[in-house]
Write a protein that holds these residues in place. Structure first.
Motif, mmCIF file in Angstrom:
data_model
loop_
_atom_site.group_PDB
_atom_site.id
_atom_site.type_symbol
_atom_site.label_atom_id
_atom_site.label_comp_id
_atom_site.label_asym_id
_atom_site.label_seq_id
_atom_site.Cartn_x
_atom_site.Cartn_y
_atom_site.Cartn_z
ATOM 1 N N ASN A 628 1.019 -1.038 -0.175
ATOM 2 C CA ASN A 628 -0.157 -0.043 -0.129
ATOM 3 C C ASN A 628 0.683 1.338 -0.157
ATOM 4 O OD1 ASN A 628 -2.132 -1.646 0.036
ATOM 5 N ND2 ASN A 628 -2.292 -0.984 2.403
ATOM 6 N N TRP A 629 0.521 2.313 -0.898
ATOM 7 C CA TRP A 629 1.929 3.867 -1.217
ATOM 8 C C TRP A 629 0.998 4.674 -0.770
ATOM 9 C CZ3 TRP A 629 0.948 7.985 -3.978
ATOM 10 C CH2 TRP A 629 2.245 8.453 -4.044
ATOM 11 N N ILE A 630 -0.854 4.179 -0.587
ATOM 12 C CA ILE A 630 -1.603 6.290 -0.020
ATOM 13 C C ILE A 630 -1.876 5.612 1.494
ATOM 14 C CG2 ILE A 630 -3.280 7.426 -0.409
ATOM 15 C CD1 ILE A 630 -3.884 6.070 -3.205
ATOM 16 N N SER A 631 -1.521 6.822 2.236
ATOM 17 C CA SER A 631 -0.830 5.943 3.537
ATOM 18 C C SER A 631 -1.788 7.575 4.597
ATOM 19 C CB SER A 631 0.468 7.100 3.923
ATOM 20 O OG SER A 631 1.010 8.365 3.692
ATOM 21 N N ASP A 632 -2.626 8.331 3.575
ATOM 22 C CA ASP A 632 -3.740 9.580 3.214
ATOM 23 C C ASP A 632 -5.053 9.012 3.757
ATOM 24 O OD1 ASP A 632 -5.449 11.273 3.983
ATOM 25 O OD2 ASP A 632 -4.089 12.704 2.956
ATOM 26 N N THR A 633 -6.021 8.937 4.862
ATOM 27 C CA THR A 633 -6.630 8.341 5.344
ATOM 28 C C THR A 633 -8.576 8.625 4.040
ATOM 29 O OG1 THR A 633 -7.087 8.669 7.112
ATOM 30 C CG2 THR A 633 -5.902 6.810 6.945
ATOM 31 N N ASN A 634 -7.750 10.193 4.613
ATOM 32 C CA ASN A 634 -9.146 10.756 3.557
ATOM 33 C C ASN A 634 -9.376 10.780 2.107
ATOM 34 O OD1 ASN A 634 -9.875 11.896 6.321
ATOM 35 N ND2 ASN A 634 -7.808 13.717 5.856
ATOM 36 N N VAL A 635 -7.953 9.887 1.454
ATOM 37 C CA VAL A 635 -8.371 9.845 0.178
ATOM 38 C C VAL A 635 -8.864 8.256 -0.585
ATOM 39 C CG1 VAL A 635 -6.657 9.879 -1.870
ATOM 40 C CG2 VAL A 635 -5.796 10.716 -0.218
ATOM 41 N N ASP A 636 -10.068 9.394 -1.714
ATOM 42 C CA ASP A 636 -10.940 8.317 -2.332
ATOM 43 C C ASP A 636 -10.361 8.623 -3.780
ATOM 44 O OD1 ASP A 636 -12.364 7.257 -2.516
ATOM 45 O OD2 ASP A 636 -14.426 8.823 -1.802
ATOM 46 N N ILE A 637 -10.114 7.784 -3.927
ATOM 47 C CA ILE A 637 -9.852 6.936 -5.700
ATOM 48 C C ILE A 637 -10.648 5.818 -5.873
ATOM 49 C CG2 ILE A 637 -7.302 7.838 -5.545
ATOM 50 C CD1 ILE A 637 -6.122 5.615 -5.462
ATOM 51 N N ARG A 638 -11.838 5.502 -4.996
ATOM 52 C CA ARG A 638 -12.723 4.253 -5.560
ATOM 53 C C ARG A 638 -12.703 4.645 -6.970
ATOM 54 N NH1 ARG A 638 -15.076 3.622 -0.463
ATOM 55 N NH2 ARG A 638 -15.190 5.764 -0.171
ATOM 56 N N ASP A 639 -13.353 5.816 -7.899
ATOM 57 C CA ASP A 639 -13.534 5.741 -9.124
ATOM 58 C C ASP A 639 -12.644 5.895 -9.692
ATOM 59 O OD1 ASP A 639 -13.643 8.612 -8.174
ATOM 60 O OD2 ASP A 639 -15.553 9.133 -8.553
ATOM 61 N N ALA A 640 -11.564 5.749 -9.985
ATOM 62 C CA ALA A 640 -10.252 6.501 -9.929
ATOM 63 C C ALA A 640 -10.101 5.982 -12.133
ATOM 64 C CB ALA A 640 -8.842 6.761 -9.515
ATOM 65 N N VAL A 641 -9.458 6.407 -12.696
ATOM 66 C CA VAL A 641 -9.400 5.623 -13.970
ATOM 67 C C VAL A 641 -7.894 5.510 -14.141
ATOM 68 C CG1 VAL A 641 -11.549 5.894 -15.031
ATOM 69 C CG2 VAL A 641 -10.233 7.814 -15.225
ATOM 70 N N SER A 642 -7.302 6.956 -14.891
ATOM 71 C CA SER A 642 -5.509 6.606 -14.812
ATOM 72 C C SER A 642 -5.129 7.491 -13.778
ATOM 73 C CB SER A 642 -6.069 7.280 -16.126
ATOM 74 O OG SER A 642 -4.547 7.210 -16.532
ATOM 75 N N ILE A 643 -3.962 7.022 -14.077
ATOM 76 C CA ILE A 643 -2.080 8.202 -13.110
ATOM 77 C C ILE A 643 -1.271 8.426 -14.173
ATOM 78 C CG2 ILE A 643 -2.627 6.554 -11.252
ATOM 79 C CD1 ILE A 643 -0.404 5.085 -11.840
ATOM 80 N N ALA A 644 -0.476 9.262 -13.483
ATOM 81 C CA ALA A 644 0.553 9.774 -13.991
ATOM 82 C C ALA A 644 1.410 10.034 -13.303
ATOM 83 C CB ALA A 644 0.062 11.339 -15.186
ATOM 84 N N ILE A 645 2.747 9.586 -12.658
ATOM 85 C CA ILE A 645 3.863 9.769 -11.956
ATOM 86 C C ILE A 645 5.107 10.785 -12.936
ATOM 87 C CG2 ILE A 645 5.479 8.602 -11.085
ATOM 88 C CD1 ILE A 645 3.896 6.088 -11.011
ATOM 89 N N ASP A 646 5.566 11.852 -11.736
ATOM 90 C CA ASP A 646 6.497 12.635 -12.486
ATOM 91 C C ASP A 646 8.127 12.602 -11.224
ATOM 92 O OD1 ASP A 646 5.273 14.610 -11.333
ATOM 93 O OD2 ASP A 646 5.497 15.632 -12.354
ATOM 94 N N GLY A 647 6.958 11.909 -10.082
ATOM 95 C CA GLY A 647 8.117 12.056 -8.877
ATOM 96 C C GLY A 647 7.030 12.026 -7.569
ATOM 97 N N ALA A 648 5.973 12.648 -7.773
ATOM 98 C CA ALA A 648 3.993 12.810 -7.699
ATOM 99 C C ALA A 648 3.622 12.058 -8.162
ATOM 100 C CB ALA A 648 3.692 14.087 -7.442
ATOM 101 N N ILE A 649 2.371 11.729 -7.926
ATOM 102 C CA ILE A 649 1.483 10.718 -8.341
ATOM 103 C C ILE A 649 0.171 11.914 -8.772
ATOM 104 C CG2 ILE A 649 0.332 8.749 -8.661
ATOM 105 C CD1 ILE A 649 1.900 6.907 -7.102
ATOM 106 N N LYS A 654 -12.972 9.559 -12.387
ATOM 107 C CA LYS A 654 -13.843 9.688 -13.650
ATOM 108 C C LYS A 654 -15.359 11.001 -13.711
ATOM 109 C CE LYS A 654 -15.402 5.267 -13.901
ATOM 110 N NZ LYS A 654 -17.061 4.335 -12.972
ATOM 111 N N ASP A 655 -14.882 11.579 -12.562
ATOM 112 C CA ASP A 655 -16.032 13.589 -13.280
ATOM 113 C C ASP A 655 -14.519 14.346 -13.633
ATOM 114 O OD1 ASP A 655 -14.413 13.555 -10.734
ATOM 115 O OD2 ASP A 655 -16.131 14.098 -9.446
ATOM 116 N N GLY A 656 -13.366 14.045 -13.888
ATOM 117 C CA GLY A 656 -12.513 15.153 -14.263
ATOM 118 C C GLY A 656 -11.417 15.633 -13.021
ATOM 119 N N THR A 657 -12.231 15.137 -11.505
ATOM 120 C CA THR A 657 -10.994 15.412 -10.771
ATOM 121 C C THR A 657 -9.852 15.267 -10.885
ATOM 122 O OG1 THR A 657 -13.283 15.957 -9.239
ATOM 123 C CG2 THR A 657 -10.780 15.546 -8.246
ATOM 124 N N ILE A 658 -9.097 15.883 -10.031
ATOM 125 C CA ILE A 658 -7.412 15.439 -10.250
ATOM 126 C C ILE A 658 -6.926 15.287 -9.173
ATOM 127 C CG2 ILE A 658 -5.107 16.168 -10.689
ATOM 128 C CD1 ILE A 658 -6.132 17.510 -13.710
#
Length: 752
Positions: A628-649, A654-658
């Motif tokens: 498990n990489w995410i340690s922040d319990t307030n993060v909700d990515i259950r409807d995520a569709v894609s990721i990009a990485i440059d050091g940060a992720i 789905k609704d366009g929220t990043i």
């Protein structure tokens, strides 16, 4: 009602200037702030000049005097009361004067001439400048360079020197500062802002002169224009009568104007004022004679507008009455034909045939009040029956006439209300343009959305919809596209490769841009294709027997990897043109992952089902079990569709929220731009490790959105060719965008 004291605050412009002469060898500076009569100031505002001549000091006073006299005389004596027109005409006369001075003294002095000429009326400002001068607008906590020029007019025709005018409004609390160019050698823009904002105009001028007086090599000049509240007091007015103070002020102004005109007549040794008065009187009489109907129409219009504000309760009551009258008219009209036939029967000689068969038996078929009324009617004499029927017909026609007039008035009232809404929308559009002058895109967008909402409430059935509403809607959309940085490149997109040459029925999947070619996967099987610009595509790997198609491709350093629909990680060997399996300990939920990516030799998998990003460490045989990489319990990515990485992720939902994550926690400094139009089908996000921006695919809206890595909007690129977009990619220099649409690969140059 009781007597009170009224205090009213209104903004006014206050002017303060300074000239600092430190050396006789320095430039010659001149400032002129006009002191017009009250009538002149009411009509034309206040004129002010700042002039500098860095050479020819012996001719400076003469040149300055001529310019001042020319612009002031031509402006305040203008026949046109529109200040923009009067200002332009006065500048044309001044340009002609400059041409004459150049003819007399040569054009060498002209190269050393610098000037600001401006008009301020109420809160309206018009400015023209020449040469190297400074002009700043100080608003809230910002200072804006409103001239933004490095003017030199060595090759400019004097007749065209003052030909460009900057116009705008200065709001309450704003300030403007104009000065000679060299002042920036002693003050930064931030310091100028603080001096003017934190002091009165007198104190600010004192601060400037104290510091500038220490220079031994330069002379300086400056003007501060500041909006300050002016308190007007009036006593002994009746509470609740708003017109009282206004009438007194108007009467006072009319009295002042009349006194000035009377004084002018007494001091002018000419009969012209009397002749002018008589001509004006004659003209007014003729106007009354020939234009009285127009004035009556104006009064009717004013009366109509004054009655348009009807309380909602009264509107409902009128509507009920109107509906009741419609029903009554319907039933009366229905029986009218029978009554008319009865009148005709009464006019016949044979009394047996006076009533139709239905009418003879009509009383026996009815009962109660209606039967008694019909029997009473039959007992009347023939003249009385005729008179009664004619009266009923007249009443029906009269009622219909009243209803028609009421309906017509209701339509006129509705049209008047819609016209008011159109005017309100136009004002919002103008306010958005004013906000854009101050580079306030958020404010401009809010005004345009308000205007859009107002126009949406107007039905398309009104008579002026096509003429007045449609053009406003198009204007709003054009401005919104400009504010939202929307660019359509239908005519700019170029086809790089057409894969229909292999098979017109191909269903393509993922796209990868390599150094000298493009790699594309088949969405239905394991086949892959390759193409170079302006060359026919070809098959890279033939694997049509397997249904395990590669759905996304990524790079692990220089190694190309593919993730299949069957949750297998493949090593893509470009030289050998082969696909080999890479061992990864995927969990059950990871096998449903929609995206994965590599960074620093580690594999990151989007595990939306578990609201996690799984990190896999490299092992000798492949990659180990995910952590498990995410340690922040307030993060909700259950409807995520894609990721990009440059050091940060960067996680795209789905609704366009990043959501920007760093070291497993949400980055609080990332503020995503409020997109318009909103995302409807966000599908992919990508970035470059050393790049400046992030790129998002919005499939349903047929666009690519570009944001900075802080979340601010860079641009939106749309095209009608995005009919079936499959994937997209960006070049390493972030100057070319590639998108795969159906069986064609396109490229388009982008500016950032």
């Amino acid at each position: 009602m009781k007597s009170n004291t009224l205090t009213k605050s209104q903004p006014r412009l206050k002017f303060q200037e300074f000239i600092v002469n430190n050396t006789a060898q320095g430039s010659a500076c001149h400032i002129f702030i006009a002191q017009p009569t009250p009538l002149e100031e009411k009509n034309f505002g206040k004129l002010f000049l700042l002039l500098e001549l860095t050479n020819f000091q012996n001719k400076a006073d003469e040149i300055f005097t001529k310019i001042q006299k020319s612009i002031a005389t031509n402006y305040y004596c203008a026949e046109e009361f529109i200040i923009e027109v009067a200002f332009e005409n006065a500048l044309q006369q001044t340009n002609q004067l400059l041409q004459n001075i150049t003819a007399a003294y040569g054009d060498e002095w002209f190269k050393h001439f610098h000037a600001i000429i401006a008009i301020a009326k109420d809160q309206e400002v018009h400015i023209t400048s020449a040469g190297k001068v400074q002009g700043f607008l100080i608003q809230n906590d910002r200072i804006l360079d409103i001239l933004q020029q490095e003017n030199t007019h060595a090759n400019v025709n004097p007749l065209k020197l003052f030909s460009s005018i900057l116009s705008g409004n200065i709001r309450e609390g704003d300030s403007m500062f104009f000065s000679t160019e060299s002042i920036l050698d002693f003050f930064s823009q931030e310091k100028i802002k603080r001096i003017i904002q934190e002091n009165t105009t007198e104190e600010a001028i004192r601060n400037f002169t104290e510091i500038l007086s220490q220079s031994q090599t330069h002379n300086f000049a400056g003007i501060i224009v500041k909006t300050e509240s002016e308190v007007l007091s009036g006593t002994n007015f009746i509470t609740g009568t708003k017109e009282t103070l206004t009438d007194e002020v108007q009467d006072s102004m009319q009295s002042l104007i009349q006194k000035e005109q009377t004084t002018h007549e007494l001091l002018t040794p000419s009969l012209w004022p009397k002749i002018k008065t008589n001509l004006s009187s004659f003209k007014e009489k003729n106007n009354q004679k020939y234009f009285t109907p127009a004035k009556q129409e104006d009064k009717k219009e004013e009366k109509k507008q004054s009655k348009q504000h009807i309380p909602p309760s009264m509107k409902r009551a009128l509507l009920l009455i109107f509906e009741g009258c419609k029903k009554i008219t319907y039933w009366i009209t229905k029986g009218l034909s029978i009554l008319l036939r009865s009148v005709w029967s009464l006019l016949q000689k044979d009394k047996v045939k006076r009533f139709p068969a239905k009418m003879v038996h009509f009383p026996q078929r009815t009962g109660g009040i209606l039967a008694r009324i019909i029997l009473a009617f039959q007992r009347l004499s023939r003249p009385r029956k005729i008179l009664l029927l004619l009266s009923i017909i007249f009443i029906v026609l009269f009622a219909q006439s009243i209803m028609h007039q009421g309906s017509k008035r209701e339509e006129e009232k509705s049209l008047l209300e819609y016209e008011t809404k159109i005017d309100d929308a136009a004002k919002k559009i103008d306010e958005s343009k004013a906000a854009l002058l101050y580079k306030n895109e958020e404010g401009a967008r809010a005004f345009l959305i308000e205007a859009q909402t107002i126009l949406a409430s107007i039905p398309e059935t009104i008579s002026v919809y096509q003429e007045k509403v449609e053009p406003k809607k198009k204007e709003i959309q054009t401005q919104l596209n400009e504010i939202n940085h929307i660019r359509n490149f239908d005519n700019e997109a170029q086809v790089v490769a057409d894969f229909s040459s292999i098979n017109a029925n191909l269903s393509l999947g993922a796209l990868m841009v390599l150094q000298d070619k493009f790699l594309v996967t088949d969405a239905t099987n394991g086949t892959m294709y390759t193409a170079k610009e302006d060359e026919n595509p070809e098959i890279f790997v033939e694997n049509s027997e397997t249904q395990d198609a590669i759905k996304t491709m990524t790079k692990n350093n220089d190694v190309l990897m593919g993730f299949t629909q069957g949750a297998a990680l493949k090593n893509i060997d470009l030289e050998k043109k082969t696909l080999t399996d890479v061992q990864v300990e995927f969990s059950t939920s990871e096998k449903q992952a929609s995206d994965l990516n590599f960074y620093g030799g580690r594999l990151y998998v989007l595990d939306a089902e578990k609201n996690q990003i799984q990190k896999h460490i490299k092992t000798a045989s492949g990659f180990g079990k995910g952590e498990n990489w995410i340690s922040d319990t307030n993060v909700d990515i259950r409807d995520a569709v894609s990721i990009a990485i440059d050091g940060a992720i960067y996680v795209l939902k789905k609704d366009g929220t990043i959501i920007k994550l760093f070291a497993g926690n949400k980055d609080p400094e990332f503020k995503q731009f409020a997109m318009e139009p909103k995302f409807s089908e966000a599908r992919k996000i990508t970035t470059l490790e050393e790049g400046k921006n992030i790129y998002i695919l919005d499939g349903k809206n047929r666009r690519i959105v570009i944001l900075t890595k802080e979340g601010q909007l860079v641009g939106q690129y749309i095209s009608e060719r995005f009919t079936d977009i499959r994937d997209f990619a960006i070049s390493n220099d972030e100057k070319i965008l590639y998108f795969l649409n159906n069986v064609q690969l396109y490229r388009v140059s982008i500016s950032q």
